[in-house]
Design a protein around this motif. Structure first.
Motif, PDB file in Angstrom:
ATOM      1  N   GLU A  50       0.730  -6.783   4.491  1.00 25.77           N
ATOM      2  CA  GLU A  50       1.934  -6.188   5.178  1.00 25.77           C
ATOM      3  C   GLU A  50       2.257  -7.040   6.275  1.00 25.77           C
ATOM      4  N   ALA A  60      -2.380  -6.798  -3.065  1.00 25.04           N
ATOM      5  CA  ALA A  60      -3.289  -7.867  -3.769  1.00 25.04           C
ATOM      6  C   ALA A  60      -3.708  -8.468  -4.637  1.00 25.04           C
ATOM      7  N   GLU A  61      -3.783  -8.389  -5.511  1.00 30.94           N
ATOM      8  CA  GLU A  61      -3.115  -8.866  -6.915  1.00 30.94           C
ATOM      9  C   GLU A  61      -2.720 -10.659  -6.855  1.00 30.94           C
TER      10      GLU A  61
HETATM   11  N1  THU Z   1       0.343  -2.972  -3.565  1.00 32.93           N
HETATM   12  C1  THU Z   1      -0.686  -3.586  -3.353  1.00 32.93           C
HETATM   13  O1  THU Z   1      -1.867  -3.723  -3.060  1.00 32.93           O
HETATM   14  N2  THU Z   1      -1.358  -3.840  -4.818  1.00 32.93           N
HETATM   15  C2  THU Z   1      -0.830  -2.418  -5.762  1.00 32.93           C
HETATM   16  O2  THU Z   1      -0.732  -2.521  -7.272  1.00 32.93           O
HETATM   17  C3  THU Z   1       0.504  -1.587  -5.377  1.00 32.93           C
HETATM   18  C4  THU Z   1       0.931  -1.808  -4.083  1.00 32.93           C
HETATM   19  C5  THU Z   1       0.240  -2.227  -2.091  1.00 32.93           C
HETATM   20  C6  THU Z   1       1.622  -3.283  -1.236  1.00 32.93           C
HETATM   21  C7  THU Z   1       1.106  -2.515   0.396  1.00 32.93           C
HETATM   22  O3  THU Z   1       0.808  -3.401   0.569  1.00 32.93           O
HETATM   23  C8  THU Z   1       1.203  -0.919  -0.204  1.00 32.93           C
HETATM   24  O4  THU Z   1       0.491  -0.893  -1.370  1.00 32.93           O
HETATM   25  C9  THU Z   1       2.012  -0.186  -0.694  1.00 32.93           C
HETATM   26  O5  THU Z   1       3.038  -0.322  -1.191  1.00 32.93           O
END
Ligand code: THU
Length: 134
Positions: A50, A60-61
């Motif tokens: 973040e 993450a993906e």
């Molecule tokens: N987030 C992901 O990393 N992957 C997802 O599939 C959904 C959301 C993260 C983005 C952000 O840091 C946090 O989750 C809240 O949205």
């Protein structure tokens, strides 16, 4: 005809869980991990990163996919992606990540936590009519 073997879901989920521990999520406090299985059988992982300027956050993906390319180059062919979070709540890849997965894995299978346990979906179910230039 022999049925095509599904990717090893448990192994991919375990890799995603390990990566989740590295998440930088001080704003949402929602830690996410992802693991990408390539057609060569390699696994690459990522976590969400973040930023105080919230829109700069990397999911993450996408971290996992960008890490795979940074490590092995641009000929990435994604067979499967697993996504986990530290709250045990439903969490499928966001729209932006679906498009990035599709770029490198138009036949990819995605494993993610659903409302009633693990779900499995083809990327084209999650992203119908994905955009491609080639
Ligand atoms: N987030 C992901 O990393 N992957 C997802 O599939 C959904 C959301 C993260 C983005 C952000 O840091 C946090 O989750 C809240 O949205």
């Amino acid at each position: 005809m022999a049925k095509k073997q599904p990717p090893d879901r448990a192994q991919l989920i375990d890799a995603a869980k390990a990566a989740m521990k590295n998440a930088y999520a001080p704003y949402s406090k929602f830690r996410v991990g992802a693991a990408v299985l390539t057609s060569a059988g390699q696994i690459f992982t990522g976590c969400n990163v973040e930023n105080a300027s919230y829109g700069m956050t990397n999911c993450a993906e996408r971290t996992a996919i960008f890490s795979a390319i940074a490590s092995d180059g641009p000929k990435l062919d994604i067979r499967a992606v697993a996504v986990v979070n530290d709250r045990g709540v439903p969490c499928s890849p966001c729209g932006a990540c679906r498009q990035v997965i599709y770029e490198f894995g138009p036949e990819a299978i995605i494993f993610f936590p659903g409302a009633k346990g693990w779900k499995q979906a083809h990327i084209t179910e999650l992203l119908p009519e994905g955009f491609r230039l080639k």
